[in-house]
Design an enzyme around this catalytic site. Sequence first.
Site, PDB file in Angstrom:
ATOM      1  N   LYS A   1     -10.464  12.819   1.452  1.00 20.79           N
ATOM      2  CA  LYS A   1      -9.715  12.022   2.424  1.00 20.79           C
ATOM      3  C   LYS A   1      -9.069  10.852   1.712  1.00 20.79           C
ATOM      4  O   LYS A   1      -9.747  10.088   1.017  1.00 20.79           O
ATOM      5  CB  LYS A   1     -10.655  11.501   3.525  1.00 20.79           C
ATOM      6  CG  LYS A   1      -9.919  10.813   4.658  1.00 20.79           C
ATOM      7  CD  LYS A   1      -9.401  11.837   5.639  1.00 20.79           C
ATOM      8  CE  LYS A   1      -8.421  11.230   6.630  1.00 20.79           C
ATOM      9  NZ  LYS A   1      -7.059  11.076   6.104  1.00 20.79           N
TER      10      LYS A   1
ATOM     11  N   GLN B   1     -11.435   5.114  -3.056  1.00 23.39           N
ATOM     12  CA  GLN B   1     -11.521   5.763  -1.753  1.00 23.39           C
ATOM     13  C   GLN B   1     -12.875   6.425  -1.534  1.00 23.39           C
ATOM     14  O   GLN B   1     -13.375   6.481  -0.403  1.00 23.39           O
ATOM     15  CB  GLN B   1     -10.411   6.809  -1.625  1.00 23.39           C
ATOM     16  CG  GLN B   1     -10.113   7.241  -0.205  1.00 23.39           C
ATOM     17  CD  GLN B   1      -9.275   6.246   0.557  1.00 23.39           C
ATOM     18  OE1 GLN B   1      -8.270   5.773   0.054  1.00 23.39           O
ATOM     19  NE2 GLN B   1      -9.685   5.911   1.768  1.00 23.39           N
TER      20      GLN B   1
ATOM     21  N   LYS C   1      -6.706  11.058  -3.263  1.00 21.05           N
ATOM     22  CA  LYS C   1      -5.439  10.325  -3.145  1.00 21.05           C
ATOM     23  C   LYS C   1      -4.337  11.200  -3.713  1.00 21.05           C
ATOM     24  O   LYS C   1      -4.578  12.058  -4.561  1.00 21.05           O
ATOM     25  CB  LYS C   1      -5.488   9.000  -3.907  1.00 21.05           C
ATOM     26  CG  LYS C   1      -4.550   7.943  -3.359  1.00 21.05           C
ATOM     27  CD  LYS C   1      -5.062   7.331  -2.071  1.00 21.05           C
ATOM     28  CE  LYS C   1      -4.152   6.212  -1.585  1.00 21.05           C
ATOM     29  NZ  LYS C   1      -4.680   5.575  -0.367  1.00 21.05           N
TER      30      LYS C   1
ATOM     31  N   GLY D   1      -1.165   8.828   5.556  1.00 23.69           N
ATOM     32  CA  GLY D   1      -0.048   8.033   5.058  1.00 23.69           C
ATOM     33  C   GLY D   1      -0.513   6.967   4.072  1.00 23.69           C
ATOM     34  O   GLY D   1      -1.705   6.712   3.909  1.00 23.69           O
ATOM     35  N   ASP D   2       0.437   6.343   3.411  1.00 21.70           N
ATOM     36  CA  ASP D   2       0.180   5.245   2.481  1.00 21.70           C
ATOM     37  C   ASP D   2       1.533   4.569   2.284  1.00 21.70           C
ATOM     38  O   ASP D   2       2.474   4.789   3.064  1.00 21.70           O
ATOM     39  CB  ASP D   2      -0.411   5.768   1.164  1.00 21.70           C
ATOM     40  CG  ASP D   2      -1.033   4.666   0.311  1.00 21.70           C
ATOM     41  OD1 ASP D   2      -2.148   4.229   0.632  1.00 21.70           O
ATOM     42  OD2 ASP D   2      -0.395   4.229  -0.663  1.00 21.70           O
TER      43      ASP D   2
END
Length: 452
Positions: A76, A97, A112, A151-152
């Site tokens: 994730k 993360q 990521k 999203g990022d």
Amino acid sequence: MSNLPIEAEFQQAVDEITQTLEPFLAKNPEYRKALEVVQIPERVVQFRVTWERDDGSIAVNRGYRVQFNSALGPYKGGLRLHPSVNLSILKFLGFEQIFKNALTGLMMGGGKGGSDFDPKGKSDGEIRKFCYAFMQELSRHIGADTDVPAGDIGTGGREIGFMFGAYKKYRNEFSGILTGKGANWGGSFIRPEATGYGLIYYVTEMLRDLDNTDWKGKRVLISGAGNVAQYAALKVLELGGTVLSLSDSHGALIATGEEGFKADDISNIATIKLARKSLTAFDAGSKFQWHEGKRPWTLVEKADVALPSASQNELNGEEAKALIKAGVRYVAEGSNMGCTLEAIEIFESSRKAVKDLTQTEGICFYAPGKAANCGGVAVSGLEMAQNSQRLKWTPAEVDAKLKDIMVTCYKTCWDTGKQYAEGGAVPSLVAGANIAGFIKVADAMRDQGDWW
């Protein structure tokens, strides 16, 4: 330790974790093997993305997905679209993360991804073509029970929509393979607000434990002008604080009077940012002053709270000293690895000097991003849960769950820091976050045979 010093951002993340884990590792040396193992991603996918510009010419970009650790659940983590994207940055973000997701208490691993594609200056058609080309390869490697991106930076609702549509066409299935989806096709309420709201919920606990106070009258410096900064600012205003600054890559906008930013100002800035424009497009008038090429940390004489919410390494050692001089007692990262190691050491040194909680000068209580900004991925996890059940919770239900997650995360960091960190009457939240997240992941990895 990583043997790839050229990966500067990733090495910084590993060094920071290693340094703060040392008190725990000294007492539990068997876990050193787990630290060695967890630094290596389970899988790195790197691929070519070719797409067609509006003028018919062909462009090419690099695509990545770092599937770092699945001990606690499906990978994730976000998809970043920005020219600066490279493997070092994505490995740093994926590594962080892992432990951030562990601190939420939800069943999520760490990963990521993204591309060096720049959405700025591109038409909707070009962005759509890129997203379809990007997902053509990425769709082979993700799934609702395998890897669920989000999203990022550079990847908002438009990009998530295009990618979801591409996946649905390529795989012929409607599945919760992305979070941050539209509200009427699988998205969760409170997801856009989650990181900013969660940051404020976390700092609320810091305010209570250090000074037995709340947000009323607090002067707050915030960097950034995206979702995290906007919603953090709005929640500060709701709780009675004063927002003194917002910023972007071009400079900082500083309030000149006592009123600070109002909700209408933040709404206008949100509109500007949605149009992908600089803060220079904001009509500052006499209420604000624009500082070209500056960050907010040295631009005010007096403040109480600083919330770096823009990008990595946006607050350095000299700026940390300036914040303490200005009276800032709380720093919490809305961005990932927002503070340099030098800045963290300065904040932690000030914390260690606290002999009792009546001390009022020269103290700065610091919270790392993996704890303070985990609200975004927490609500992504809640979106996954809603998708699995084919239902949708109300905004109030999601917000209550988010607040509970942030309060529990804070208590975990405080209690673990108190148990393992050295010095001072105030526990180290950075040590608490790193150690608590690491123990949870390492124990799951050991149970699954990744180390023993």
